[in-house]
Design a protein around this motif. Structure first.
Motif, mmCIF file in Angstrom:
data_model
loop_
_atom_site.group_PDB
_atom_site.id
_atom_site.type_symbol
_atom_site.label_atom_id
_atom_site.label_comp_id
_atom_site.label_asym_id
_atom_site.label_seq_id
_atom_site.Cartn_x
_atom_site.Cartn_y
_atom_site.Cartn_z
ATOM 1 N N CYS A 18 0.801 -1.226 0.000
ATOM 2 C CA CYS A 18 0.000 0.000 0.000
ATOM 3 C C CYS A 18 0.834 1.277 0.000
ATOM 4 O O CYS A 18 0.446 2.272 -0.613
ATOM 5 C CB CYS A 18 -0.967 -0.014 1.182
ATOM 6 S SG CYS A 18 -2.306 -1.228 0.977
ATOM 7 N N ALA A 19 1.977 1.252 0.672
ATOM 8 C CA ALA A 19 2.811 2.459 0.737
ATOM 9 C C ALA A 19 3.362 2.838 -0.640
ATOM 10 O O ALA A 19 3.729 3.995 -0.870
ATOM 11 C CB ALA A 19 3.966 2.254 1.712
ATOM 12 N N LEU A 20 3.408 1.880 -1.558
ATOM 13 C CA LEU A 20 3.940 2.132 -2.898
ATOM 14 C C LEU A 20 2.863 2.462 -3.916
ATOM 15 O O LEU A 20 3.168 2.873 -5.039
ATOM 16 C CB LEU A 20 4.719 0.899 -3.392
ATOM 17 C CG LEU A 20 5.965 0.507 -2.600
ATOM 18 C CD1 LEU A 20 6.523 -0.801 -3.131
ATOM 19 C CD2 LEU A 20 7.020 1.611 -2.666
ATOM 20 N N ILE A 21 1.590 2.263 -3.542
ATOM 21 C CA ILE A 21 0.500 2.468 -4.498
ATOM 22 C C ILE A 21 0.133 3.949 -4.552
ATOM 23 O O ILE A 21 -0.236 4.531 -3.533
ATOM 24 C CB ILE A 21 -0.726 1.631 -4.105
ATOM 25 C CG1 ILE A 21 -0.381 0.139 -4.141
ATOM 26 C CG2 ILE A 21 -1.894 1.910 -5.056
ATOM 27 C CD1 ILE A 21 -1.481 -0.763 -3.611
ATOM 28 N N PRO A 22 0.247 4.578 -5.719
ATOM 29 C CA PRO A 22 -0.067 6.008 -5.826
ATOM 30 C C PRO A 22 -1.575 6.241 -5.873
ATOM 31 O O PRO A 22 -2.373 5.301 -5.867
ATOM 32 C CB PRO A 22 0.584 6.400 -7.152
ATOM 33 C CG PRO A 22 0.451 5.160 -7.985
ATOM 34 C CD PRO A 22 0.620 4.002 -7.023
ATOM 35 N N GLN A 23 -1.967 7.487 -5.922
ATOM 36 C CA GLN A 23 -3.356 7.879 -6.141
ATOM 37 C C GLN A 23 -3.344 8.851 -7.317
ATOM 38 O O GLN A 23 -3.175 10.059 -7.132
ATOM 39 C CB GLN A 23 -3.940 8.544 -4.887
ATOM 40 C CG GLN A 23 -4.096 7.586 -3.712
ATOM 41 C CD GLN A 23 -5.319 6.685 -3.881
ATOM 42 O OE1 GLN A 23 -6.444 7.075 -3.624
ATOM 43 N NE2 GLN A 23 -5.087 5.461 -4.336
#
Length: 202
Positions: A18-23
């Motif tokens: 999750c920490a690597l998933i952008p928005q």
């Protein structure tokens, strides 16, 4: 005893992405139609695309009863990202009708399962098709591609968006994908990886 799982990325909590998933926002809307057999796949790239794109929706199933509604959101023109004789090459900075952005419909599964989705959902097969330029090379180093230019679902979406919405970059979507592959290689061990997936030409 099963390991605790992240409820968002569905990875073990010790390997949460999750920490690597952008928005990332996009003018193009992405509709992912995932075959149920892909849900438990270790490399569920459709889910990574859904989590990383604000203007995306992921549906899982073989038959989509509300497909007519899904394919006709106000203000978009639907295109199926799938090869075919009449497929339009995505090679311009804007869709052909500049007044309407694309709804990019992406079937997610093996080629056989993706074709099955089209067969079971005739509305999909009737959509105008869009295809990517040739020559792309997948970063997925753990699986032999079925043919030249074969990409994972996430890679195909990133390439399509970078063409449609140039100069905006969607490369950050690939960060969790890369981390997932590196984690699998690490768990496999360097020797095993090199033996099974290394460059045989050296």
């Amino acid at each position: 005893m099963s390991r605790a799982q992240c409820s968002r990325c569905l990875r073990p909590q010790t390997h949460c992405l999750c920490a690597l998933i952008p928005q990332l926002d996009s003018r193009t809307r992405v509709l992912l139609l995932q075959h149920p057999s892909e849900v438990g796949h270790a490399l569920n790239t459709a889910r990574l695309a859904d989590l990383g794109l604000l203007n995306a929706e992921l549906r899982v199933g073989e038959v989509f009863e509300d497909l007519a509604t899904l394919l006709n959101p106000p203000g978009y023109q639907a295109r199926l990202l799938f090869p075919g004789e009449d497929a339009q090459l995505i090679d311009t900075g804007e869709p052909s009708d500049e007044s309407l952005p694309w709804l990019l419909v992406v079937p997610d599964g093996t080629w056989r399962k993706a074709r099955k989705l089209l067969h079971l959902n005739p509305l999909l097969a009737q959509l105008p098709r869009a295809t990517l330029p040739e020559g792309a090379v997948s970063r997925y180093r753990l699986r032999k591609a079925p043919g030249p230019g074969a990409l994972s679902t996430l890679e195909a979406i990133v390439q399509a968006l970078e063409i449609l919405e140039a100069p905006t970059s969607f490369a950050p979507l690939l960060r969790p994908f890369e981390a997932l592959i590196e984690g699998q290689i690490e768990a496999m061990g360097a020797d095993t990886y090199q033996r099974n997936h290394g460059d045989k030409t050296v």
